[in-house]
Motif scaffolding. Structure first.
Motif, PDB file in Angstrom:
ATOM      1  N   LYS A 115       0.834  -1.207   0.000  1.00  0.00           N
ATOM      2  CA  LYS A 115       0.000   0.000   0.000  1.00  0.00           C
ATOM      3  C   LYS A 115       0.868   1.256   0.000  1.00  0.00           C
ATOM      4  N   ILE A 116       1.912   1.243   0.804  1.00  0.00           N
ATOM      5  CA  ILE A 116       2.806   2.397   0.873  1.00  0.00           C
ATOM      6  C   ILE A 116       3.506   2.603  -0.462  1.00  0.00           C
ATOM      7  N   ARG A 117       3.986   1.526  -1.050  1.00  0.00           N
ATOM      8  CA  ARG A 117       4.679   1.610  -2.335  1.00  0.00           C
ATOM      9  C   ARG A 117       3.753   2.184  -3.409  1.00  0.00           C
ATOM     10  N   THR A 118       2.519   1.708  -3.440  1.00  0.00           N
ATOM     11  CA  THR A 118       1.541   2.192  -4.414  1.00  0.00           C
ATOM     12  C   THR A 118       1.237   3.673  -4.186  1.00  0.00           C
ATOM     13  N   ARG A 119       1.027   4.047  -2.922  1.00  0.00           N
ATOM     14  CA  ARG A 119       0.714   5.444  -2.605  1.00  0.00           C
ATOM     15  C   ARG A 119       1.898   6.356  -2.925  1.00  0.00           C
ATOM     16  N   ALA A 120       3.110   5.919  -2.600  1.00  0.00           N
ATOM     17  CA  ALA A 120       4.301   6.726  -2.890  1.00  0.00           C
ATOM     18  C   ALA A 120       4.413   6.954  -4.397  1.00  0.00           C
ATOM     19  N   TYR A 121       4.112   5.930  -5.179  1.00  0.00           N
ATOM     20  CA  TYR A 121       4.147   6.056  -6.635  1.00  0.00           C
ATOM     21  C   TYR A 121       3.091   7.059  -7.111  1.00  0.00           C
ATOM     22  N   GLU A 122       1.894   6.997  -6.514  1.00  0.00           N
ATOM     23  CA  GLU A 122       0.835   7.933  -6.880  1.00  0.00           C
ATOM     24  C   GLU A 122       1.246   9.371  -6.553  1.00  0.00           C
ATOM     25  N   HIS A 145      12.238  10.443  -3.536  1.00  0.00           N
ATOM     26  CA  HIS A 145      11.613   9.162  -3.194  1.00  0.00           C
ATOM     27  C   HIS A 145      11.477   8.952  -1.691  1.00  0.00           C
ATOM     28  N   ASP A 146      12.422   9.423  -0.889  1.00  0.00           N
ATOM     29  CA  ASP A 146      12.317   9.272   0.568  1.00  0.00           C
ATOM     30  C   ASP A 146      11.131  10.072   1.112  1.00  0.00           C
ATOM     31  N   ARG A 147      10.944  11.297   0.620  1.00  0.00           N
ATOM     32  CA  ARG A 147       9.821  12.116   1.064  1.00  0.00           C
ATOM     33  C   ARG A 147       8.501  11.496   0.634  1.00  0.00           C
ATOM     34  N   HIS A 148       8.452  10.986  -0.599  1.00  0.00           N
ATOM     35  CA  HIS A 148       7.235  10.340  -1.085  1.00  0.00           C
ATOM     36  C   HIS A 148       6.899   9.124  -0.225  1.00  0.00           C
ATOM     37  N   TRP A 149       7.919   8.343   0.125  1.00  0.00           N
ATOM     38  CA  TRP A 149       7.701   7.146   0.935  1.00  0.00           C
ATOM     39  C   TRP A 149       7.182   7.541   2.322  1.00  0.00           C
ATOM     40  N   ARG A 150       7.817   8.543   2.949  1.00  0.00           N
ATOM     41  CA  ARG A 150       7.391   8.969   4.295  1.00  0.00           C
ATOM     42  C   ARG A 150       5.967   9.513   4.272  1.00  0.00           C
ATOM     43  N   GLN A 151       5.658  10.286   3.248  1.00  0.00           N
ATOM     44  CA  GLN A 151       4.301  10.824   3.131  1.00  0.00           C
ATOM     45  C   GLN A 151       3.297   9.691   2.945  1.00  0.00           C
ATOM     46  N   ALA A 152       3.628   8.729   2.106  1.00  0.00           N
ATOM     47  CA  ALA A 152       2.749   7.584   1.875  1.00  0.00           C
ATOM     48  C   ALA A 152       2.547   6.798   3.168  1.00  0.00           C
ATOM     49  N   GLU A 153       3.625   6.577   3.920  1.00  0.00           N
ATOM     50  CA  GLU A 153       3.508   5.884   5.215  1.00  0.00           C
ATOM     51  C   GLU A 153       2.540   6.618   6.128  1.00  0.00           C
ATOM     52  N   MET A 154       2.704   7.938   6.217  1.00  0.00           N
ATOM     53  CA  MET A 154       1.858   8.750   7.079  1.00  0.00           C
ATOM     54  C   MET A 154       0.392   8.627   6.661  1.00  0.00           C
ATOM     55  N   GLU A 155       0.132   8.732   5.369  1.00  0.00           N
ATOM     56  CA  GLU A 155      -1.243   8.671   4.878  1.00  0.00           C
ATOM     57  C   GLU A 155      -1.858   7.301   5.114  1.00  0.00           C
ATOM     58  N   ILE A 156      -1.124   6.248   4.806  1.00  0.00           N
ATOM     59  CA  ILE A 156      -1.637   4.886   4.973  1.00  0.00           C
ATOM     60  C   ILE A 156      -1.907   4.590   6.440  1.00  0.00           C
ATOM     61  N   ASP A 157      -0.981   4.980   7.317  1.00  0.00           N
ATOM     62  CA  ASP A 157      -1.163   4.726   8.748  1.00  0.00           C
ATOM     63  C   ASP A 157      -2.343   5.507   9.305  1.00  0.00           C
ATOM     64  N   ARG A 158      -2.514   6.751   8.864  1.00  0.00           N
ATOM     65  CA  ARG A 158      -3.669   7.539   9.321  1.00  0.00           C
ATOM     66  C   ARG A 158      -4.971   6.920   8.835  1.00  0.00           C
ATOM     67  N   GLU A 159      -4.979   6.492   7.581  1.00  0.00           N
ATOM     68  CA  GLU A 159      -6.196   5.880   7.043  1.00  0.00           C
ATOM     69  C   GLU A 159      -6.541   4.603   7.793  1.00  0.00           C
ATOM     70  N   ALA A 160      -5.533   3.831   8.162  1.00  0.00           N
ATOM     71  CA  ALA A 160      -5.768   2.588   8.889  1.00  0.00           C
ATOM     72  C   ALA A 160      -6.328   2.865  10.282  1.00  0.00           C
ATOM     73  N   ALA A 161      -6.001   4.016  10.856  1.00  0.00           N
ATOM     74  CA  ALA A 161      -6.463   4.361  12.199  1.00  0.00           C
ATOM     75  C   ALA A 161      -7.865   4.963  12.199  1.00  0.00           C
ATOM     76  N   LEU A 162      -8.337   5.421  11.048  1.00  0.00           N
ATOM     77  CA  LEU A 162      -9.655   6.057  10.966  1.00  0.00           C
ATOM     78  C   LEU A 162     -10.755   5.005  10.949  1.00  0.00           C
TER      79      LEU A 162
END
Length: 107
Positions: free
Chosen positions: A8-15, A27-44
């Motif tokens: 999910k993180i890899r897909t989101r970072a690519y998007e 790529h590091d910023r994209h990955w960190r942002q994707a991690e943040m978004e995926i983790d927040r979505e999982a917590a909602l």
């Protein structure tokens, strides 16, 4: 880390990379942002709104969208909120204005 989360993180970072024009080097910023978004979505909690298609509009009251815009474009949360309030719900215009604001600061 689970394989599903990584995927999910890899897909989101690519998007994110694609949305930002496909420039290399962040790529590091994209990955960190994707991690943040995926983790927040999982917590909602899931709601009926989760089943609705994405419209490409941003509601100014959506704090997660404001934070994501700030993280994605490198502007402050206050600047992101101001752009959303000023430009309404046009996602493309907001993204472009945020990139322009960051570019002006680099000069």
């Amino acid at each position: 880390m689970s394989d599903d989360r990584d995927d999910k993180i890899r897909t989101r970072a690519y998007e994110i990379w694609q949305r930002e024009g496909g420039a290399h080097g962040d790529h590091d910023r994209h990955w960190r942002q994707a991690e943040m978004e995926i983790d927040r979505e999982a917590a909602l909690p899931l709601t009926a709104d989760d089943a609705l298609p994405q419209t490409g509009e941003i509601a100014s009251s959506d704090v997660l969208q404001v934070e994501a815009l700030a993280a994605r474009t490198g502007i402050s949360g206050d600047e992101a909120q101001e752009l959303i309030d000023r430009l309404g719900t046009d996602r493309a215009a907001i993204e472009q204005a945020a990139r322009n604001l960051k570019a002006k600061r680099r000069r």
